[in-house]
Design an enzyme around this catalytic site. Structure first.
Site, short mmCIF file in Angstrom:
data_model
loop_
_atom_site.label_atom_id
_atom_site.label_comp_id
_atom_site.label_asym_id
_atom_site.label_seq_id
_atom_site.Cartn_x
_atom_site.Cartn_y
_atom_site.Cartn_z
N THR A 15 3.96 14.48 19.97
CA THR A 15 3.02 14.35 20.52
C THR A 15 3.90 12.81 21.41
O THR A 15 4.84 12.15 21.79
CB THR A 15 2.95 13.51 19.13
OG1 THR A 15 2.55 14.27 17.94
CG2 THR A 15 1.88 12.78 18.67
N THR B 29 -1.76 15.30 20.50
CA THR B 29 -0.84 16.22 20.43
C THR B 29 -1.25 17.99 20.20
O THR B 29 -2.16 17.76 20.31
CB THR B 29 0.11 15.60 18.87
OG1 THR B 29 1.09 16.64 18.61
CG2 THR B 29 -0.94 16.26 18.04
N ARG C 188 -4.55 24.03 11.33
CA ARG C 188 -3.78 23.27 9.86
C ARG C 188 -3.93 21.43 10.90
O ARG C 188 -4.09 21.95 12.59
CB ARG C 188 -2.11 23.46 10.74
CG ARG C 188 -1.16 22.31 9.73
CD ARG C 188 -0.72 21.02 10.99
NE ARG C 188 0.70 20.35 10.84
CZ ARG C 188 1.10 19.20 11.25
NH1 ARG C 188 0.69 19.15 12.47
NH2 ARG C 188 2.47 19.24 11.13
N GLY D 68 4.59 15.57 10.70
CA GLY D 68 2.93 14.77 10.07
C GLY D 68 2.34 14.90 8.52
O GLY D 68 1.98 14.04 7.91
N GLY E 197 -2.54 17.82 11.41
CA GLY E 197 -0.85 17.02 11.14
C GLY E 197 -1.78 15.53 11.70
O GLY E 197 -3.15 15.16 10.55
N ASP E 198 -0.92 14.66 11.06
CA ASP E 198 -1.16 12.55 11.04
C ASP E 198 -1.64 12.37 12.57
O ASP E 198 -2.43 11.46 11.74
CB ASP E 198 0.79 11.98 11.22
CG ASP E 198 1.20 12.21 11.56
OD1 ASP E 198 0.73 13.38 12.51
OD2 ASP E 198 2.09 11.63 12.69
N SER F 289 4.21 19.91 23.63
CA SER F 289 4.60 18.74 22.64
C SER F 289 2.83 18.64 22.79
O SER F 289 2.15 17.91 21.55
CB SER F 289 5.07 18.05 22.34
OG SER F 289 5.51 16.73 22.92
N THR G 116 5.25 9.49 15.29
CA THR G 116 5.60 11.20 16.08
C THR G 116 6.20 11.88 15.06
O THR G 116 7.03 10.80 14.48
CB THR G 116 6.33 11.51 17.36
OG1 THR G 116 7.70 10.15 17.30
CG2 THR G 116 5.47 10.75 18.42
N GLY G 117 6.80 13.19 14.68
CA GLY G 117 7.44 13.41 13.76
C GLY G 117 6.45 14.47 12.51
O GLY G 117 5.49 14.44 13.35
N1 ASP Z 1 3.10 14.33 14.38
C1 ASP Z 1 2.59 15.31 14.93
C2 ASP Z 1 2.33 16.32 14.43
O1 ASP Z 1 2.96 16.67 12.55
C3 ASP Z 1 4.09 16.39 15.26
C4 ASP Z 1 4.71 15.49 15.59
O2 ASP Z 1 4.48 14.18 17.07
O3 ASP Z 1 5.90 16.10 15.99
O4 ASP Z 1 1.01 17.40 13.71
#
Ligand code: ASP
Length: 373
Positions: A221, A239, A249, A275, A251-252, A94, A272-273
């Site tokens: 991440t 990440t 794309r 985004g 993310g956050d 990841s 994390t998670g």
């Molecule tokens: N937050 C990250 C994203 O959305 C990915 C993740 O942490 O799962 O790119």
């Protein structure tokens, strides 16, 4: 100043930090001196993978960061050296090298860094060919007037800064998973973004159910934040983003205020998670603002989880209970060295390292059950 406090317990600094006790006149030079007590207990906090992966070595990210920082290294250098272990470890798919690629099979990486005392930041998005995007983000912080460089520009910048550019950051594992995802995704849908996204999501869920993927493969991440004994706070997030995302794309993770936010006088937060949920709510910024108003890190984290829950109303993002069908986790510490890891659904964990060594702890959760229930 009490008699017990020795002069070496204080440091002279031009910045007024959160732990300032008193200001006085420098007897020698005659200009104001700020006295700051060195009473903060050094602490490193990260996502759980920060105390799991070692890249074939002896230490995890949180240990590495803690050892460097307490040995006198800059706090940002320390947390970056920590996450470099995870970026370089092919077993964490990841982050960095071996991270799951985008829909075209290309690994695109995002990272941001923030330096509390220096009040500087840097980030890169959709960067290809460099295993350690966190170091490129730091190069943006150090060498440019910008905060975020993306895509080909980020790669050109990295090359100019002397980073090795590789053709492909896939490992056998990440390529195999991508091919399996492609096989399950009807290529006829490629031209219809909605159908394509639905088919891709369905294929990924099937792979989760079949045990070919774990939830943290889909989203994964590392965020790592730290405070040293002088109260200096820094953070980094890095990440490979969402597995099989639409190319380009972002993310956050590389967005200041979303995947990471640091205010040197208040604290740090990262995520994390999913985004997209974080981008919509700019949660790391909100967490730091809540802490500025006096909230404990845990309460600040719960506040944003509630906000995400309340702002998630699209059916495709809700489970049978009408609750978010995704996971998201926040890690935060404040200038007093208090900390928390909070997550949408029970069962998640996070990592810390303090004077008692590296530890993996249970996150506080907003909701019971699982995202898919
Ligand atoms: N937050 C990250 C994203 O959305 C990915 C993740 O942490 O799962 O790119």
């Amino acid at each position: 100043m009490t008699k017990k406090m020795k002069r070496r317990d204080f440091m002279r600094t031009g910045a007024v930090a959160g732990l300032t006790l008193a200001a006085t006149k420098d007897e020698v030079a005659g200009f104001p001196m700020i006295l700051k007590q060195s009473t903060v207990k050094p602490l490193v906090i990260s996502s759980a993978n920060g105390n799991r992966f070692k890249n074939g070595g002896d230490v995890t990210a949180v240990s590495k960061a803690f050892t460097m920082m307490t040995g006198g290294a800059d706090v940002l250098d320390s947390v970056i050296a920590g996450v470099n272990i995870v970026e370089l470890d092919p077993l964490d798919d990841s982050v960095g090298y071996g991270g799951l690629p985008n829909a075209d099979g290309v690994v695109q990486l995002d990272s941001s860094v923030m330096h509390g005392p220096k009040k500087r930041a840097g980030a890169v998005g959709a960067l290809e060919g460099v295993r350690t995007p966190s170091l490129v983000a730091k190069a943006v912080l150090e060498n440019t007037d910008h905060h975020l460089i993306v895509g080909k520009g980020a790669q050109d910048f990295a090359r100019d800064m002397g980073f090795k550019i590789e053709d492909d950051l896939n490992t056998e594992n990440s390529r195999r998973k991508w091919l399996e995802w492609k096989r399950r995704t009807d290529p006829e849908h490629y031209l219809d973004p909605k159908k394509r996204a639905d088919a891709g999501h369905k294929a990924a869920l099937q792979m989760l159910a079949a045990g070919l993927l774990r939830e943290e493969n889909m989203h994964g991440t590392i965020n790592c934040d730290a405070i040293n004994s002088k109260g200096e706070i820094c953070g980094v997030t890095t990440t490979s983003g969402l597995a099989w995302k639409i190319p380009g794309r972002i993310g956050d993770s590389p967005i200041l205020g979303a995947g990471l936010y640091v205010d040197g006088a208040v604290g740090a937060a990262g995520s994390t998670g999913r985004g997209e949920a974080n981008l919509f709510n700019l949660c790391s910024f909100v967490i730091v603002e809540e802490m500025r108003r006096g909230a404990h890190p845990k309460d600040a984290g719960m506040e944003v989880l509630n906000r995400i829950k309340n702002n998630t109303i699209e059916k495709r993002l809700l489970n049978a209970r009408g609750l978010p069908n995704f996971g998201i986790t926040f890690y935060m510490l404040n200038a007093k060295g208090e900390y928390a890891g909070v997550t949408m659904y029970e069962g998640g964990s996070y990592a810390i390292c303090n004077e008692n060594g590296p530890q993996t702890l249970k996150c506080d959760a907003l909701l019971t059950g699982r995202p898919s229930d």
